[in-house]
Design an enzyme around this catalytic site. Structure first.
Site, PDB file in Angstrom:
ATOM      1  N   CYS A  11       0.870  -1.175   0.000  1.00 55.14           N
ATOM      2  CA  CYS A  11       0.000   0.000   0.000  1.00 55.14           C
ATOM      3  C   CYS A  11       0.910   1.229   0.000  1.00 55.14           C
ATOM      4  CB  CYS A  11      -0.997  -0.006   1.164  1.00 55.14           C
ATOM      5  SG  CYS A  11      -0.292   0.132   2.810  1.00 55.14           S
ATOM      6  N   CYS A  85      -2.213   1.530  -4.064  1.00 55.65           N
ATOM      7  CA  CYS A  85      -0.956   2.221  -4.397  1.00 55.65           C
ATOM      8  C   CYS A  85      -0.903   2.677  -5.845  1.00 55.65           C
ATOM      9  CB  CYS A  85       0.263   1.390  -4.031  1.00 55.65           C
ATOM     10  SG  CYS A  85       0.406  -0.175  -4.877  1.00 55.65           S
ATOM     11  N   CYS A  89       2.895   0.901  -7.916  1.00 53.15           N
ATOM     12  CA  CYS A  89       3.178  -0.526  -7.757  1.00 53.15           C
ATOM     13  C   CYS A  89       3.733  -1.091  -9.068  1.00 53.15           C
ATOM     14  CB  CYS A  89       1.912  -1.278  -7.367  1.00 53.15           C
ATOM     15  SG  CYS A  89       1.302  -0.819  -5.745  1.00 53.15           S
TER      16      CYS A  89
END
Length: 137
Positions: A11, A85, A89
């Protein structure tokens, strides 16, 4: 996946959702799964409301520290679970991805974090059942 599967929870701040998910998976899977967590922009400390919510169910995440998401960590993980995220990511071909839409516990009190904690537990339980099927199935 060879041998013990590896799961990476990601996250933004690695201070709430991903830490709670990692705590649940460690608790439920024991040594059967390698558990990692990281954030695209890690915070200085774990969210105190997340710590308290997990403590209420007997899981201590106080010794964990938010960590920066590293290319190598993602590359070495079998399953990558993202939680808000977005584009931060990384995407690796051949990896199993899950994107869990969960409320962010940042700035919330423990009463507001409990339902997030419980939803994470349900998702981790489902993930674990898929990674390590019960005997005889």
């Amino acid at each position: 996946m060879n041998g013990r599967p590896s799961v990476l929870f990601v996250c933004v701040h690695n201070a709430g959702r991903s830490q709670m998910a990692a705590g649940w998976l460690r608790h439920l899977a024991g040594d059967a799964v390698e558990v990692r967590s990281a954030g695209s922009e890690p915070a200085d400390q774990i969210n105190p409301a997340a710590v308290e919510a997990m403590r209420e169910v007997g899981i201590d995440i106080t010794g964990r520290t938010p960590a920066k998401l590293l290319w190598k960590t993602a590359e070495e993980s079998d399953v990558i679970v993202t939680m808000g995220c977005g584009d931060a990511c990384p995407i690796f071909p051949g990896k199993r991805y899950e994107d869990w839409k969960l409320d962010d516990p940042a700035g919330k009190d423990v009463a507001a974090v409990r339902p997030i904690r419980d939803e994470i537990r349900a998702r981790v339980t489902d993930l674990l059942a898929d990674l390590i099927p019960a005997e005889g199935t």
